[in-house]
Design a protein around this motif. Structure first.
Motif, mmCIF file in Angstrom:
data_model
loop_
_atom_site.group_PDB
_atom_site.id
_atom_site.type_symbol
_atom_site.label_atom_id
_atom_site.label_comp_id
_atom_site.label_asym_id
_atom_site.label_seq_id
_atom_site.Cartn_x
_atom_site.Cartn_y
_atom_site.Cartn_z
ATOM 1 N N LEU A 105 0.842 -1.205 0.000
ATOM 2 C CA LEU A 105 0.000 0.000 0.000
ATOM 3 C C LEU A 105 0.874 1.250 0.000
ATOM 4 O O LEU A 105 0.668 2.172 -0.798
ATOM 5 C CB LEU A 105 -0.906 0.019 1.232
ATOM 6 N N PHE A 106 1.854 1.281 0.878
ATOM 7 C CA PHE A 106 2.712 2.465 0.979
ATOM 8 C C PHE A 106 3.655 2.593 -0.204
ATOM 9 O O PHE A 106 3.843 3.693 -0.735
ATOM 10 C CB PHE A 106 3.492 2.450 2.301
ATOM 11 N N LEU A 107 4.251 1.502 -0.635
ATOM 12 C CA LEU A 107 5.165 1.586 -1.777
ATOM 13 C C LEU A 107 4.439 2.024 -3.040
ATOM 14 O O LEU A 107 4.974 2.807 -3.833
ATOM 15 C CB LEU A 107 5.858 0.246 -1.999
ATOM 16 N N GLY A 108 3.229 1.511 -3.220
ATOM 17 C CA GLY A 108 2.443 1.911 -4.385
ATOM 18 C C GLY A 108 2.152 3.391 -4.388
ATOM 19 O O GLY A 108 2.213 4.043 -5.430
ATOM 20 N N GLU A 109 1.848 3.952 -3.223
ATOM 21 C CA GLU A 109 1.556 5.384 -3.137
ATOM 22 C C GLU A 109 2.822 6.230 -3.227
ATOM 23 O O GLU A 109 2.838 7.273 -3.853
ATOM 24 C CB GLU A 109 0.804 5.705 -1.848
ATOM 25 N N ASN A 117 -2.929 -5.197 -7.399
ATOM 26 C CA ASN A 117 -3.082 -6.650 -7.496
ATOM 27 C C ASN A 117 -2.318 -7.358 -6.385
ATOM 28 O O ASN A 117 -2.837 -8.281 -5.756
ATOM 29 C CB ASN A 117 -2.605 -7.155 -8.862
ATOM 30 N N LEU A 118 -1.084 -6.925 -6.151
ATOM 31 C CA LEU A 118 -0.283 -7.525 -5.080
ATOM 32 C C LEU A 118 -0.964 -7.326 -3.734
ATOM 33 O O LEU A 118 -1.051 -8.258 -2.926
ATOM 34 C CB LEU A 118 1.133 -6.927 -5.058
ATOM 35 N N THR A 119 -1.455 -6.135 -3.502
ATOM 36 C CA THR A 119 -2.133 -5.835 -2.240
ATOM 37 C C THR A 119 -3.345 -6.741 -2.049
ATOM 38 O O THR A 119 -3.532 -7.323 -0.981
ATOM 39 C CB THR A 119 -2.563 -4.346 -2.203
ATOM 40 N N GLY A 120 -4.151 -6.865 -3.069
ATOM 41 C CA GLY A 120 -5.341 -7.708 -2.988
ATOM 42 C C GLY A 120 -5.008 -9.171 -2.795
ATOM 43 O O GLY A 120 -5.644 -9.867 -1.991
ATOM 44 N N ILE A 121 -3.993 -9.635 -3.509
ATOM 45 C CA ILE A 121 -3.600 -11.050 -3.409
ATOM 46 C C ILE A 121 -3.057 -11.354 -2.017
ATOM 47 O O ILE A 121 -3.427 -12.357 -1.400
ATOM 48 C CB ILE A 121 -2.575 -11.406 -4.506
#
Length: 162
Positions: A105-109, A117-121
C-alpha cells in the motif's frame, strides 16, 4: 545564519499519505487479531506440553488397562500439538502476508506504482491462512473436549437428590 531547505509536501500528497494510512488500518487490525490468536495458541501449547511430560512419566509407570489409557491420551496430546503447530505456522505466514499488504500500500503510493493486485492477493492470502488456522484451532479444541469427557459413572446421573 544557515538556511536549511526542507522538502515541501503539497496538500494533495499529504492527503494521499493520510488516505494510505487509513487503508492500512484494516490489515493492521487483522495483524493484532492474529497476534492475539497466537497468544492463545501458545498458552494452550504450553499446557499441552506440560501434560505430555506428565504422561511420558506415567507411560513408564503403568501397566495393563491403566497403561492403555495413558497411551490413548498421549495420542490425543500428540495430535493436539500437531494441530497447534500447524495453526501457528499459518498464523505467522498470515502475519507476513499482512506485512506485505501494508508495505505494498505504501510503496504503491510513494512510488506511483500500481501494486493493487499484489495488495489484494496478499490480503486475500492472509485472510485465507487465518481461516485455515482457525479451523485447526477448532479441530484442536474438539479433540481436547472429546478427550476430557468424564466417565458417566462419576456423574451419578441416577441420583435425584442433587
Amino acid at each position: 545564519k544557515a538556511y536549511c531547505a526542507r522538502p515541501k509536501m503539497n496538500a494533495a500528497h499529504t492527503g494521499v499519505i493520510a488516505q494510505t494510512i487509513q487503508l492500512a488500518l484494516a490489515p493492521v487490525f487483522v495483524l493484532v487479531a492474529i497476534g492475539n490468536i497466537m497468544n492463545i495458541l501458545t498458552t494452550r501449547l504450553g499446557r499441552i506440553v506440560d501434560r505430555s511430560l506428565t504422561l511420558q512419566k506415567l507411560h513408564g509407570e503403568t501397566v495393563g488397562a491403566d497403561h492403555d489409557v495413558v497411551v490413548v491420551e498421549i495420542r490425543y496430546v500428540d495430535r493436539r500439538i500437531q494441530l497447534i503447530g500447524r495453526a501457528l505456522l499459518l498464523l505467522v505466514l498470515s502475519g507476513l502476508a499482512i506485512g506485505v499488504t501494508v508495505g505494498s500500500l505504501f510503496l504503491g503510493e510513494m512510488f506511483g506504482g500500481n501494486l493493487g493486485n499484489l495488495t489484494g492477493i496478499t490480503f486475500s492470502a492472509a485472510i485465507g491462512l487465518l481461516m485455515i488456522a482457525l479451523v485447526y484451532l477448532l479441530l484442536e479444541t474438539r479433540i481436547a473436549a472429546n478427550s476430557l469427557r468424564l466417565p458417566q459413572e462419576l456423574l451419578e446421573l441416577e441420583r435425584k437428590d442433587i
